[in-house]
Scaffold this active site. Structure first.
Site, PDB file in Angstrom:
ATOM      1  N   LYS A 116       0.825  -1.202   0.000  1.00 32.70           N
ATOM      2  CA  LYS A 116       0.000   0.000   0.000  1.00 32.70           C
ATOM      3  C   LYS A 116       0.862   1.256   0.000  1.00 32.70           C
ATOM      4  O   LYS A 116       0.539   2.253  -0.651  1.00 32.70           O
ATOM      5  CB  LYS A 116      -0.925  -0.008   1.212  1.00 32.70           C
ATOM      6  CG  LYS A 116      -2.060  -1.020   1.155  1.00 32.70           C
ATOM      7  CD  LYS A 116      -2.985  -0.838   2.338  1.00 32.70           C
ATOM      8  CE  LYS A 116      -4.218  -1.734   2.236  1.00 32.70           C
ATOM      9  NZ  LYS A 116      -3.902  -3.142   2.394  1.00 32.70           N
ATOM     10  N   HIS A 235     -14.157  -3.328   8.627  1.00 31.41           N
ATOM     11  CA  HIS A 235     -13.485  -3.022   7.359  1.00 31.41           C
ATOM     12  C   HIS A 235     -13.565  -4.168   6.363  1.00 31.41           C
ATOM     13  O   HIS A 235     -12.802  -4.197   5.396  1.00 31.41           O
ATOM     14  CB  HIS A 235     -12.023  -2.621   7.601  1.00 31.41           C
ATOM     15  CG  HIS A 235     -11.866  -1.551   8.634  1.00 31.41           C
ATOM     16  ND1 HIS A 235     -12.309  -0.264   8.440  1.00 31.41           N
ATOM     17  CD2 HIS A 235     -11.335  -1.585   9.889  1.00 31.41           C
ATOM     18  CE1 HIS A 235     -12.038   0.456   9.532  1.00 31.41           C
ATOM     19  NE2 HIS A 235     -11.465  -0.325  10.412  1.00 31.41           N
ATOM     20  N   ARG A 296      -5.801  -8.871  -8.595  1.00 31.37           N
ATOM     21  CA  ARG A 296      -6.435 -10.190  -8.699  1.00 31.37           C
ATOM     22  C   ARG A 296      -7.897  -9.986  -9.016  1.00 31.37           C
ATOM     23  O   ARG A 296      -8.389  -8.858  -9.100  1.00 31.37           O
ATOM     24  CB  ARG A 296      -6.312 -10.935  -7.367  1.00 31.37           C
ATOM     25  CG  ARG A 296      -6.825 -10.111  -6.189  1.00 31.37           C
ATOM     26  CD  ARG A 296      -6.855 -10.887  -4.895  1.00 31.37           C
ATOM     27  NE  ARG A 296      -7.029 -10.046  -3.722  1.00 31.37           N
ATOM     28  CZ  ARG A 296      -8.181  -9.547  -3.311  1.00 31.37           C
ATOM     29  NH1 ARG A 296      -9.276  -9.784  -3.989  1.00 31.37           N
ATOM     30  NH2 ARG A 296      -8.252  -8.802  -2.222  1.00 31.37           N
TER      31      ARG A 296
END
Length: 681
Positions: A116, A235, A296
């Site tokens: 990230k 989340h 993906r």
């Protein structure tokens, strides 16, 4: 095109890939751990190879064993699904070195977007807007805490290599930062093998909007529009839909082009998803910020397939085989609206704790052009503690969002599972929730709608007990007929359990319990049914079985002039005779209180606290002899790659821990010897 592929995954995504491959005439090889020897994906593949023990690190995460299985079976390509090795650049490199096609992006693209932190640096250089935050390499806790203070609370701590909501913590104030950081890093190590984190400003009332992109080896890249994945808990996505409510064509073109440029920047090939976050001003100004790219196929890809009419797994196979994209951007369009609900083995009433066990009864809604079920689970299969507890993905489509919501409500009502706790009733309330129904979406929707989604417990309606009684009486009669047919006098009235008496009317009482309340149904046998009385209400009841099977109990029940269709599934669990009554879209669980059946006493012995599921103790947060207040954390249990904190049930003292950090514990194991404040000193 390939003639044989290996699927390096399990469960519903493995079955999903096999379905498309079979339609295309491509043979499939499944891999499985010892825990999955009887799993559905093993049964439906053309071949299957065992790759190791139950633990994912020794099986599904072991690239060498998967490559060996590919070599032994002659598979030309490997589809990684999602999770496990799907975003592992080293595995992609190893496939290339072994001469096996990796059905995914190049390893360099995975590396570029796999972190990230690195991805945000790349996007910043490309001019894509980012949320304020720290994405650097300095991971010293005090330094990270200073960065959080500079950004301003609330902040989100996120595992740099994370995904699926794991390794993520919301921190509202500075005093909680270090504990949240340590917990986030532990979870990140367990799930991803790396503990690097980044810090971001937490946007309140934010929406999670993602773009499905696809690129080929000829330099073509398109987006297949957006999905709204704002409805989340911890989340993790719960409901997804496409297209995103309120998205204008102009904004769709803008955010779609940003996603395509992000893919081009890393030389992307194959299916990918670029995720964005939008603040509460999105409806007014259309601003969005880059979050991450998933290199993906996503769990929620079926909603994109439903609105575009495309098979994204087929696109993956064709692109991996060197073919160009099947369609250009201008050839893609949106038709109707689709929703996806994730059916999980979990208990929403207990903080969504995962539930393990065997599926004793499983009835899915019938599939059609409007309803699709992607699953790797069938009746009789077991949900184990080793893997994610998702049972299925339920996907619906219709001409617009309003019609799709109605489809989803009905499909959820038709989904019936016994053997594990599920989130089906919760999902039914969520779809009916005014905030969701009116598309008032943000990632905090579940929390702000708690009163609607978690209503106070109430007693089931009287009809539930009447239906349960009719089901029991019908089963008794059918069983008596079967026994009588095997006896020496099959026509004897004494064998039929139909209430026949020589003189007086036959009466009996059936007792049920719901919670601590007993419900006594008085049964009087009549010529054309039963007169049932409960709490002053009396009805003439009739019924017939309209579906049969080991656990099926589909009934047509008449209560006076009211006709109901219901299912009653009878099972015995932990010495309790449970009756699962599926009626009017809800599942009511009641107990048959039979005086001839011994029911074991519940509760724990010796004041111990028990494990809510199988797992591993990873930290003790108190010491033997310590006095604690109610709610104080005592230990952390890790199960299914998530941390669960066991807290003190009341003010008291920790007498002793029965397990040390690192020990494995079974479901229901007593963890702590605990005495309350009134107990011994």
């Amino acid at each position: 095109m390939f003639t044989k592929i290996l699927i390096a995954n399990r469960g519903e995504i493995a079955c999903r890939v096999i379905r498309t491959a079979r339609r295309m005439g491509v043979r499939t090889v499944a891999v499985y751990s010892e825990a999955d020897a009887e799993a559905r994906h093993v049964r439906v593949a053309d071949e299957a190879v065992c790759i190791g023990p139950a633990a994912a690190r020794a099986s599904y995460l072991c690239g060498e064993r998967i490559l060996d299985a590919a070599a032994r079976t002659g598979a030309q390509a490997i589809h990684p699904g999602y999770g496990f090795l799907s975003e592992n650049d080293r595995f992609a490199d190893a496939c290339a070195a072994a001469g096996v096609v990796f059905i995914g992006p190049p390893a360099a693209a995975i590396r570029a977007m796999g972190s990230k932190s690195a991805a945000k640096t790349l996007m910043a250089a490309a001019g894509v807007p980012l949320t304020p935050g720290y994405h650097g390499d300095d991971q010293e806790p005090a330094f990270l805490q200073r960065q959080a203070e500079a950004i301003g609370y609330p902040v989100l701590i996120k595992a740099a290599a994370g995904g699926g909501g794991k390794g993520m913590r919301l921190v509202e104030r500075g005093d909680d930062f270090l504990a949240a950081l340590a917990s986030c890093q532990r979870e990140a190590i367990s799930a991803f093998g790396a503990d690097q984190v980044l810090i971001e400003k937490y946007l309140r009332r934010s929406r999670h909007i993602e773009i499905q992109i696809f690129a080929d080896t000829q330099g073509n890249c398109v987006h297949l529009f957006e999905r709204d994945c704002s409805v989340q808990r911890r989340h993790q996505k719960v409901l997804e839909e496409a297209p995103a409510p309120g998205m204008t064509p102009a904004r769709r073109a803008l955010i779609g082009q940003a996603a395509v440029e992000a893919a081009r920047a890393v030389g992307y090939v194959g299916a990918g998803t670029v995720e964005f976050i939008a603040g509460d001003s999105f409806a007014q100004d259309g601003r969005f910020y880059f979050m991450e790219m998933n290199t993906r196929l996503q769990v929620e890809h079926p909603v994109t397939e439903m609105i575009t009419g495309q098979d994204l797994v087929e696109w993956q196979l064709r692109v991996a085989g060197g073919e160009p994209l099947p369609l250009r951007q201008e050839q893609l369009d949106i038709r109707g609206h689709a929703l996806e609900a994730r059916i999980y083995a979990e208990n929403p009433e207990h903080d969504f704790l995962p539930s393990t066990g065997r599926l004793l009864h499983l009835a899915r809604p019938p599939e059609s052009l409007n309803v699709r079920v992607d699953t790797g689970i069938e009746q009789g299969d077991e949900i184990t503690p080793y893997y994610d507890p998702m049972i299925a993905k339920l996907i619906v489509w219709d001409v617009d969002r309003h019609a799709a919501l109605a489809r989803m409500r009905q499909a959820l009502a038709d989904y019936r599972i016994v053997g594990v706790s599920t989130n089906i009733d919760f999902l039914s309330r969520l779809v009916a929730c005014p905030a969701f129904a009116n598309a008032d979406l943000d990632t905090g929707l579940i929390e702000r709608s708690r009163d609607f989604l978690f209503p106070a417990h109430s007693e089931p309606p009287q009809s539930v007990f009447f239906v349960a009684a009719v089901a029991g009486l019908l089963r008794e009669h059918a069983s008596a007929l079967a026994r009588a047919s095997q006896s020496g006098d099959p026509w004897s009235p004494w064998s039929l359990h139909d209430g026949w008496r020589l003189n007086l009317q036959s009466r009996r009482t059936l007792t049920y319990r719901h919670g601590d309340t007993r419900h006594e149904v008085l049964v009087a046998y009549e010529a054309d049914g039963w007169r049932l009385t409960l709490g002053g209400e009396s009805v003439l009841a009739r019924g017939r079985i309209i579906d049969s099977g080991q656990f099926a109990g589909q009934l047509a029940v008449e209560l006076d002039d009211r006709r109901l269709i219901a299912s009653v599934v009878a099972v015995t669990e932990k010495n309790e005779q449970k009756r699962h009554v599926f009626l009017n879209g809800s599942n009511y669980v009641i107990l048959r209180d039979d005086p001839l059946h011994l029911v074991a006493a519940g509760g724990t012995q010796g004041g111990g606290l028990t494990a809510p599921m199988p797992g591993k103790v990873i930290a003790l947060l108190a010491t033997a002899g310590q006095k604690v207040d109610k709610g104080a954390p005592l230990l952390i249990l890790e199960a299914m790659k998530m941390e669960h904190t066991i807290t003190a049930p009341k003010n008291g003292r920790v007498r002793a821990f029965r397990y040390a950090a690192g020990d494995q514990v079974a479901d229901g194991a007593e963890l702590v010897d605990f005495v309350d404040g009134e107990g011994e000193p």
